[in-house]
Design an enzyme around this catalytic site. Sequence first.
Site, PDB file in Angstrom:
ATOM      1  N   SER A  90      65.104  40.889  33.276  1.00 17.56           N
ATOM      2  CA  SER A  90      64.079  39.850  32.985  1.00 17.56           C
ATOM      3  C   SER A  90      62.770  40.472  33.085  1.00 17.56           C
ATOM      4  O   SER A  90      61.950  39.831  32.006  1.00 17.56           O
ATOM      5  CB  SER A  90      64.206  38.686  33.941  1.00 17.56           C
ATOM      6  OG  SER A  90      65.420  37.987  33.788  1.00 17.56           O
ATOM      7  N   GLU A 304      59.441  28.319  32.726  1.00 13.30           N
ATOM      8  CA  GLU A 304      60.884  29.003  32.929  1.00 13.30           C
ATOM      9  C   GLU A 304      61.688  27.966  33.362  1.00 13.30           C
ATOM     10  O   GLU A 304      61.648  27.483  34.540  1.00 13.30           O
ATOM     11  CB  GLU A 304      60.547  30.194  33.699  1.00 13.30           C
ATOM     12  CG  GLU A 304      61.952  30.820  33.839  1.00 13.30           C
ATOM     13  CD  GLU A 304      61.986  31.993  34.932  1.00 13.30           C
ATOM     14  OE1 GLU A 304      62.842  32.775  34.928  1.00 13.30           O
ATOM     15  OE2 GLU A 304      61.072  31.904  35.906  1.00 13.30           O
ATOM     16  N   ASP A 309      69.788  31.492  34.527  1.00 11.58           N
ATOM     17  CA  ASP A 309      70.214  32.780  34.731  1.00 11.58           C
ATOM     18  C   ASP A 309      71.009  33.141  35.944  1.00 11.58           C
ATOM     19  O   ASP A 309      72.239  34.093  36.152  1.00 11.58           O
ATOM     20  CB  ASP A 309      69.100  33.843  34.971  1.00 11.58           C
ATOM     21  CG  ASP A 309      69.329  35.025  35.299  1.00 11.58           C
ATOM     22  OD1 ASP A 309      69.938  35.841  34.291  1.00 11.58           O
ATOM     23  OD2 ASP A 309      68.862  35.780  36.377  1.00 11.58           O
TER      24      ASP A 309
END
Length: 483
Positions: A90, A304, A309
């Site tokens: 990331s 975000e 994730d």
Amino acid sequence: MTRRKISVAGCSVAITLMLAACGSDAKKEEVVAEAPPKNVIFFLGDGMGLTTMTAARIYSVGEDGSLTMDTLPETAFVKTFSNDAQVTDSAPSMAAYMTGVKMNNEVISMSANTVAIDPGTDANGNKLVNKCGTGNGTPATTLLELAKAKGFAAGVVSTARVTHATPAATYAHICHRDLENDIAAALVPGGTGYNSALGTTGLEVVLGGGAQFFTPFKSGGKRSDDRDLVAELKAKSYTVANNATDFKAVDPAKTDRLFGVFTSSHMSYDLDRDASKEPSLAEMTTKAMDVLAKNKKGYFLMVEGGRIDHALHETTAKKALQDTVAFDNAIKAAIEKAKLTDPTLANTLIVVTADHDHTLVLNGYAKRTGKTAAGNPGVLGVVKNYVTGAVEKDLDGAPYSIIGFGNGENRTQASRAAMASLDETVTSANNYHQEAVIRTTAGNETHGGTDVFLGAIGKGSETFLGTIDNTKVFGLVKTAGGL
């Protein structure tokens, strides 16, 4: 042919008046229209690959339905590889969006030659000691810093720690993403380690998790320098919110700078979130917009959906899909709010994308399931024949789930015959770990290297098209946002 007679005297008077007006020495106040604010909202679904988006759509609204992401008028595919790896993490993938620079895995918004060096261990046993060294790369300017330099407001919102890789890439510069104490210090105006590119007063909004990196070790945090960064931020006139009650009480009209970290580490998965303790991503997004909108020049906001994730790394698909839906709800809320003051989004750019994908797959020739609801596991169920509706079996005679992973912790080590009783009450459970082809340690399913989706709406959105490198996105946002 009849001609209309024109009064010469009348023309003479009119001309005289016009000339007098043009030649008048009378002082006139020049009226200059105030330029409308230019706003950019950059949404990042961490790990939200195309299969995760598809599964989340089916989970939420069924195969025929559409998420807000699906309705964005301009779309593109984005390449995600990093400077040194086919599959990115990331840090460099978000940094590529923010800086236009292709950098190495683990690196946060630095030049391409920066080497990621693992942190050392501090006296308390935490790997947080900076060992980047001198001469190890240079900072790469971010979109958020460009916005601040233009006099815009800026903010970051995340369901992960605000010091985690994705938000950090907007405001910090460091050789390794795990140096979260240093990353936190970059947010405190005037303090040691502050990123001066954020201006004298810092970011206007910071919302998410990660209190441990703002809190000294003696108070339950992970800071070995004894600094209480929350107290320092309060001293810099930040309004601080520690829970949902504090957050709801914040009046944007009376708030110039807002700092809220609601959990010690990451915020809860949306499936587990206690609304009395933690605000939703949509709530954080819209309040951030209210605070930032007080700046008449404009603002840059990064939002975000960070826990998509994490759930994928765990191979707990239900959590990942629910967090994707929560992320989509935030996008919907932001578009609706933006249109209240900018109905056609003529001066607002909203970009939605992901930094990378994961190894989630949709197995078999499953019959359509419709959305997940009470009594219907939907895409979280097992594969059923699209003609007969019968449960499909593998070569060992066992059912298998629609969702699987290329790698992950749940892999049968021998014949799957022992799983003949696998059913949808198991596969649709909140904490069920879908099966994987390659076995990994718990929680360590990997990212994937496939291109990701990008959608855009509003000012300059028509420039996002085709298949583009993640570094190209930086220039498109910069131009469209006037940065």
